[in-house]
Design a protein around this motif. Structure first.
Motif, mmCIF file in Angstrom:
data_model
loop_
_atom_site.group_PDB
_atom_site.id
_atom_site.type_symbol
_atom_site.label_atom_id
_atom_site.label_comp_id
_atom_site.label_asym_id
_atom_site.label_seq_id
_atom_site.Cartn_x
_atom_site.Cartn_y
_atom_site.Cartn_z
ATOM 1 N N LYS A 162 0.557 -1.464 -0.361
ATOM 2 C CA LYS A 162 0.289 0.365 -0.349
ATOM 3 C C LYS A 162 0.719 1.329 0.080
ATOM 4 N N LEU A 163 2.139 1.110 0.283
ATOM 5 C CA LEU A 163 3.108 2.332 0.615
ATOM 6 C C LEU A 163 3.519 2.466 -0.898
ATOM 7 N N ASP A 164 4.075 1.806 -1.384
ATOM 8 C CA ASP A 164 4.728 1.951 -2.394
ATOM 9 C C ASP A 164 3.050 2.321 -3.406
ATOM 10 N N ARG A 165 2.086 2.085 -3.893
ATOM 11 C CA ARG A 165 1.730 2.721 -4.220
ATOM 12 C C ARG A 165 1.049 3.873 -4.220
ATOM 13 N N GLU A 166 0.820 3.977 -2.683
ATOM 14 C CA GLU A 166 0.559 6.167 -2.409
ATOM 15 C C GLU A 166 1.685 6.777 -2.788
ATOM 16 N N SER A 167 2.521 5.861 -2.447
ATOM 17 C CA SER A 167 4.128 6.521 -2.351
ATOM 18 C C SER A 167 4.037 7.306 -4.008
ATOM 19 N N GLU A 168 3.881 6.632 -5.310
ATOM 20 C CA GLU A 168 3.510 6.263 -6.211
ATOM 21 C C GLU A 168 2.736 7.900 -7.279
#
Length: 76
Positions: A22-28
């Motif tokens: 989720k952190l990866d998706r939100e960072s993108e």
């Protein structure tokens, strides 16, 4: 196997993995927002600010030229 019956370390690892995904998706999403919205707005407002400052400096230079060319008024 039921979620509650899984060992703690498996549940913990799963939760960490989900959070990382989720952190990866939100960072993108955040990076895309900054690139698409914030950077162009900063560039637009920065150039507008420089134009306003240039206009004000030109007016101030004109004022200084007028003062230099005006006859000196001495108070007695």
């Amino acid at each position: 196997m039921d979620e509650k019956n899984r060992p703690f370390d498996e549940r913990f690892n799963s939760a960490v993995h989900q959070a990382a995904d989720k952190l990866d998706r939100e960072s993108e999403k955040l990076i895309a927002y900054i690139n698409d919205e914030v950077v162009p707005a900063v560039r637009e407002h920065s150039s507008r600010g420089l134009r306003v400052a240039a206009e004000k400096l030109a007016k101030f230079a004109d004022f200084m030229d007028q003062q230099k060319d005006a006859p000196d008024e001495k108070k007695t």
